[in-house]
Scaffold this motif. Structure first.
Motif, PDB file in Angstrom:
ATOM      1  N   PHE A 186       0.884  -1.283   0.019  1.00  0.00           N
ATOM      2  CA  PHE A 186       0.028  -0.039   0.086  1.00  0.00           C
ATOM      3  C   PHE A 186       0.866   1.283   0.013  1.00  0.00           C
ATOM      4  CE2 PHE A 186      -1.978   3.287   2.943  1.00  0.00           C
ATOM      5  CZ  PHE A 186      -2.957   3.582   2.107  1.00  0.00           C
ATOM      6  N   LEU A 187       1.810   1.374   0.953  1.00  0.00           N
ATOM      7  CA  LEU A 187       2.855   2.735   1.077  1.00  0.00           C
ATOM      8  C   LEU A 187       3.660   2.719  -0.079  1.00  0.00           C
ATOM      9  CD1 LEU A 187       3.791   2.485   4.946  1.00  0.00           C
ATOM     10  CD2 LEU A 187       1.735   3.803   3.641  1.00  0.00           C
ATOM     11  N   LYS A 188       3.915   1.293  -0.675  1.00  0.00           N
ATOM     12  CA  LYS A 188       4.961   1.345  -1.895  1.00  0.00           C
ATOM     13  C   LYS A 188       4.272   2.054  -3.082  1.00  0.00           C
ATOM     14  CE  LYS A 188       8.676  -1.812  -0.990  1.00  0.00           C
ATOM     15  NZ  LYS A 188       8.550  -1.825   0.484  1.00  0.00           N
ATOM     16  N   ARG A 189       2.905   1.691  -3.368  1.00  0.00           N
ATOM     17  CA  ARG A 189       2.285   2.055  -4.431  1.00  0.00           C
ATOM     18  C   ARG A 189       1.968   3.801  -4.359  1.00  0.00           C
ATOM     19  NH1 ARG A 189       0.993  -2.059  -7.564  1.00  0.00           N
ATOM     20  NH2 ARG A 189       0.171  -3.925  -6.519  1.00  0.00           N
ATOM     21  N   ILE A 190       1.812   4.251  -3.282  1.00  0.00           N
ATOM     22  CA  ILE A 190       1.537   5.713  -3.070  1.00  0.00           C
ATOM     23  C   ILE A 190       2.868   6.418  -3.210  1.00  0.00           C
ATOM     24  CG2 ILE A 190       1.098   7.551  -1.165  1.00  0.00           C
ATOM     25  CD1 ILE A 190      -0.781   5.433   0.082  1.00  0.00           C
ATOM     26  N   ALA A 191       4.084   5.779  -2.572  1.00  0.00           N
ATOM     27  CA  ALA A 191       5.475   6.385  -2.694  1.00  0.00           C
ATOM     28  C   ALA A 191       5.620   6.463  -4.332  1.00  0.00           C
ATOM     29  CB  ALA A 191       6.372   5.671  -2.027  1.00  0.00           C
ATOM     30  N   ASP A 192       5.470   5.630  -5.114  1.00  0.00           N
ATOM     31  CA  ASP A 192       5.736   5.432  -6.420  1.00  0.00           C
ATOM     32  C   ASP A 192       4.791   6.350  -7.295  1.00  0.00           C
ATOM     33  OD1 ASP A 192       7.778   3.840  -5.643  1.00  0.00           O
ATOM     34  OD2 ASP A 192       6.624   1.947  -6.437  1.00  0.00           O
TER      35      ASP A 192
END
Length: 439
Positions: A186-192
């Motif tokens: 979830f956080l990686k998708r937002i960070a990317d």
């Protein structure tokens, strides 16, 4: 045509909801005196008016014609933003990981927290590295804030809050690890994401030691765009959704249906594998007991028992892989599709508002009505929704192709390994039998 003449001039650009680096880029709807810019802004049928409404030559009471064509194509905006999904590790400047789950037992409740580690070179962050602890409800707060402040974008889904199917104890190691992986993704998708990663609420989530202070602010940080999208025209329905967005809606409905079917079948397969595993575990020891009664057959019978034990281990690993790796991806994309449908509904609301205001302008009898400025703002919001939704849909499709290619190839490898272990164990058992039981 000049807006000061009472007509609908070239719409003004809305403030960008993206990162600061993009705000300085010229909006494709911004007024330009150059012939080159004017030639790029060709109309596109993103907004189709009803036949009875579109067939009329609308004009204001003072004779100024009203432009009922749709906002300009968003392709130029997408090209300017360059929302490229093929980012390699060297171009990324924000890295986030979720790990180290810990159980907290308090008087009133028991809960799990996760360590969120951030490494970045962005100027928006005061330090190059942060480490904070967050619980599930903090992730839920972040997602709600992103939906409020970035209504035109697709927000990645969170794993279900309650116990997943087939899992009894939400504090078990298996459940906690499955949730940790989902929160990390979830956080990686937002960070990317080129826009969501610059959101102020995301920055606070990654850096604030005490997140509760920010939670108490409630709706104070809600953006003007979020407020405008929450407005729903009373009693007005969208007359027609543009074909490309209607196609997206139809695709999502079919996609969710297919994934739901695969999910149900996969769960039945796992259930049958676990039932078969119980039988195998009872079946293997029988040969060991038999070998204790017949010394001449003891070694080959022990070999058969060991073979069955190896098959049990291989089957258990295969079932665990499907439970921990395969099913979570299916459920994530089912939730992802529901999120996309919600963004489509918000887009339809804004288009409905635009059509209502445009029709109201045509029916106005005042000499110099003030409505056209509102129409321009609605037109900008529709255009912003169209551009962001198309960009996020393309990005989502790219992620989906990569995720499912990796998922299916991984499951194929796991099945190959499973049958190779079966063949190997069976071969050893047969060799032992022929060695100790010559004809």
């Amino acid at each position: 045509m000049s807006a000061g003449g009472g007509g609908l001039g070239t719409p003004r650009a809305l403030p960008s909801s993206g990162p600061r680096a993009l705000r300085d880029m010229p909006h494709p709807l911004a007024a330009s005196s150059s012939e080159e810019a004017a030639s790029e802004l060709t109309p596109s049928p993103d907004l189709l008016l009803p036949r009875s409404f579109a067939d009329k030559d609308l004009s204001l009471p003072n004779g100024t014609p009203v432009d009922t064509s749709s906002p300009a194509s968003s392709s130029s905006l997408l090209n300017r933003l360059q929302l490229d999904d093929d980012l390699d590790g060297e171009t990324r400047d924000l890295f986030v990981t979720v790990d180290d789950p810990k159980k907290h037992i308090c008087t009133m409740e028991t809960y799990i927290t996760y360590r969120v580690t951030t490494k970045t070179t962005r100027a928006e962050f005061d330090l190059p590295e942060y480490s904070v602890r967050r619980r599930y409800q903090d992730f839920d707060w972040l997602r709600n804030k992103l939906e409020e402040s970035q209504p035109t974008h697709l927000i990645p889904p969170l794993p279900e809050k309650f116990v997943m199917k087939g899992v009894v104890d939400r504090f078990s190691e298996e459940f906690v690890e499955t949730r940790r992986k989902a929160l990390d993704k979830f956080l990686k998708r937002i960070a990317d994401h080129p826009v969501l990663s610059f959101n102020e609420h995301f920055n606070v989530f990654l850096t604030a030691k005490d997140l509760n202070a920010y939670k108490k602010q409630g709706m104070a940080l809600l953006s003007k765009m979020g407020e405008s999208v929450k407005y729903v025209t009373g009693g007005y329905k969208l007359r027609s959704r543009p074909l490309e967005f209607a196609a997206i809606g139809d695709y999502l409905d079919t996609f969710v249906l297919k994934l739901g079917t695969i999910d149900r079948i996969a769960q039945r397969i796992i259930k049958e594998e676990l039932e078969y595993l119980v039988e195998l575990r009872e079946y293997g020891p029988v040969y060991s007991t038999w070998g204790g009664l017949e010394m001449e057959l003891a070694e080959p019978l022990e070999g058969v028992s060991a073979c069955i034990g190896n098959c049990c281990t291989a089957l258990e690993e295969l079932s665990d892989d499907m439970t921990e790796d395969f099913l979570p991806v299916l459920r994530e994309y089912i939730l992802y599709s529901e999120s996309m449908k919600n963004v489509l509904k918000k887009r339809d609301q804004v288009q409905a508002e635009y059509e209502a205001k445009l029709e109201a302008v045509a029916l106005k009898k005042e000499d110099r009505p003030k409505v056209p400025a509102d129409v321009e703002k609605c037109q900008d919001r529709v255009e912003c929704f169209n551009a962001d939704l198309k960009a996020d849909m393309e990005r989502w499709q790219n992620n989906k192709r990569q995720d499912f290619r990796q998922l299916l190839m991984g499951m194929a490898d796991k099945n190959i390994q499973y049958y190779e272990k079966h063949i190997g164990a069976l071969t050893i058992s047969m060799v032992l039998y022929f060695i100790h039981c010559p004809s």
